[in-house]
Design a protein around this motif. Sequence first.
Motif, PDB file in Angstrom:
ATOM      1  N   ALA A 287       0.828  -1.202   0.000  1.00 49.41           N
ATOM      2  CA  ALA A 287       0.000   0.000   0.000  1.00 49.41           C
ATOM      3  C   ALA A 287       0.863   1.253   0.000  1.00 49.41           C
ATOM      4  O   ALA A 287       0.596   2.219  -0.733  1.00 49.41           O
ATOM      5  N   ASN A 288       1.901   1.234   0.810  1.00 48.51           N
ATOM      6  CA  ASN A 288       2.805   2.376   0.906  1.00 48.51           C
ATOM      7  C   ASN A 288       4.241   1.888   0.980  1.00 48.51           C
ATOM      8  O   ASN A 288       4.566   1.037   1.802  1.00 48.51           O
ATOM      9  N   ASP A 289       5.075   2.416   0.121  1.00 49.21           N
ATOM     10  CA  ASP A 289       6.488   2.061   0.130  1.00 49.21           C
ATOM     11  C   ASP A 289       7.231   3.100  -0.699  1.00 49.21           C
ATOM     12  O   ASP A 289       6.871   3.340  -1.852  1.00 49.21           O
ATOM     13  N   GLU A 290       8.246   3.704  -0.130  1.00 45.43           N
ATOM     14  CA  GLU A 290       8.958   4.777  -0.826  1.00 45.43           C
ATOM     15  C   GLU A 290       9.691   4.278  -2.066  1.00 45.43           C
ATOM     16  O   GLU A 290      10.045   5.065  -2.938  1.00 45.43           O
TER      17      GLU A 290
ATOM     18  N   GLN B  87       8.307   2.444  -4.308  1.00 42.80           N
ATOM     19  CA  GLN B  87       7.316   2.195  -5.340  1.00 42.80           C
ATOM     20  C   GLN B  87       6.962   3.444  -6.136  1.00 42.80           C
ATOM     21  O   GLN B  87       7.123   4.569  -5.671  1.00 42.80           O
TER      22      GLN B  87
ATOM     23  N   PRO C 253       4.598   6.210  -7.290  1.00 44.79           N
ATOM     24  CA  PRO C 253       3.387   6.822  -6.713  1.00 44.79           C
ATOM     25  C   PRO C 253       2.164   6.493  -7.552  1.00 44.79           C
ATOM     26  O   PRO C 253       2.249   6.337  -8.775  1.00 44.79           O
ATOM     27  N   TRP C 254       1.010   6.402  -6.901  1.00 44.08           N
ATOM     28  CA  TRP C 254      -0.183   5.934  -7.599  1.00 44.08           C
ATOM     29  C   TRP C 254      -0.597   6.846  -8.748  1.00 44.08           C
ATOM     30  O   TRP C 254      -1.074   6.377  -9.774  1.00 44.08           O
TER      31      TRP C 254
ATOM     32  N   TYR D 183      -3.221   1.073  -1.993  1.00 45.11           N
ATOM     33  CA  TYR D 183      -2.279   1.734  -2.896  1.00 45.11           C
ATOM     34  C   TYR D 183      -2.996   2.822  -3.690  1.00 45.11           C
ATOM     35  O   TYR D 183      -2.587   3.982  -3.685  1.00 45.11           O
TER      36      TYR D 183
END
Length: 298
Positions: free
Chosen positions: A18-21, A23, A25-26, A48
């Motif tokens: 859902a959140n991970d630096e 990744q 950005p949505w 996410y």
Amino acid sequence: MGSVKIGSAPDSWGVWFANDEKQTPWQRFLDEVAEAGYTRIELGPPGYLPTDPVQLKEELDKRGLEVTAGTIFEHLHRPDSWDSTWRDVSAAAELAAAMGAKHLVVIPSMWRGDDGQVIEPRLDHEGQARHGKQVTELGRRIAAEYGLRTQFHPHADGHVDSQETVERFLEETDGEHVNLCLDTGHISYCGGDNLELIRKYPERIGYVHLKQVDPVVLAQAEADGIGFDEAVRRGVMCEPPLGVPELPPVLDALAGLDADVFAIVEQDMYPCPPDVPLPIATRTLKYLQTHGGGGVSV
């Protein structure tokens, strides 16, 4: 003849959480998946993409995107796990249904960890039967409450992974309530035969994830005894047509089914540099359009 409707997913942009630096950005994912030429997506890991239906619908509409499915893990092989599984499943199903999706992809929990060590015993036949009964009930309730079709996704290092466990799962479940999300990469990773599954269980192929495995990286991963996550970091999932299975025969077999099937491109590559996914996604779509025959549509 049916049709194979191609889409993509956050996974192809290196998104696992859902959140991970690490990744994408949505907002960038949505921009780039549309730029690559796709019009269909999955929701990806819960949280996410925006979970507010109004906000998410606005974001999708302005990019010309529609949602085919939500995805969620289950752990129904464990005793007294219904309530915790249903809490997560129902939240994912509610958002998917609100976005007009028709499917929920459900994934088993893992028996092996990232370091290759066994974290849970493999299910015996009695355990597989209990699990199948629970997943069938899950599918029945998802359909009754949210109008979604449950598509079960075998997963490397998961309690349904190999050809044997996939076929056993299909025997232990009711096709009225749950069918198969055929993930070509995970099936090949575990030594299975995608074409054989389509041939033997045509009525149970409800949804598809398209990906390929690099056999050289896979052989080394098996030799080193590592888990799936580490194999992904080594690049075990690769861009078509560089791996296995060959996708044109798979697409032909899917088009030969008397059904319309969503086939969602998923190239596991967490983590990856932010500029890597878009060119791969663009080339992959062009490859599938060129080699998918007349049954492929975008």
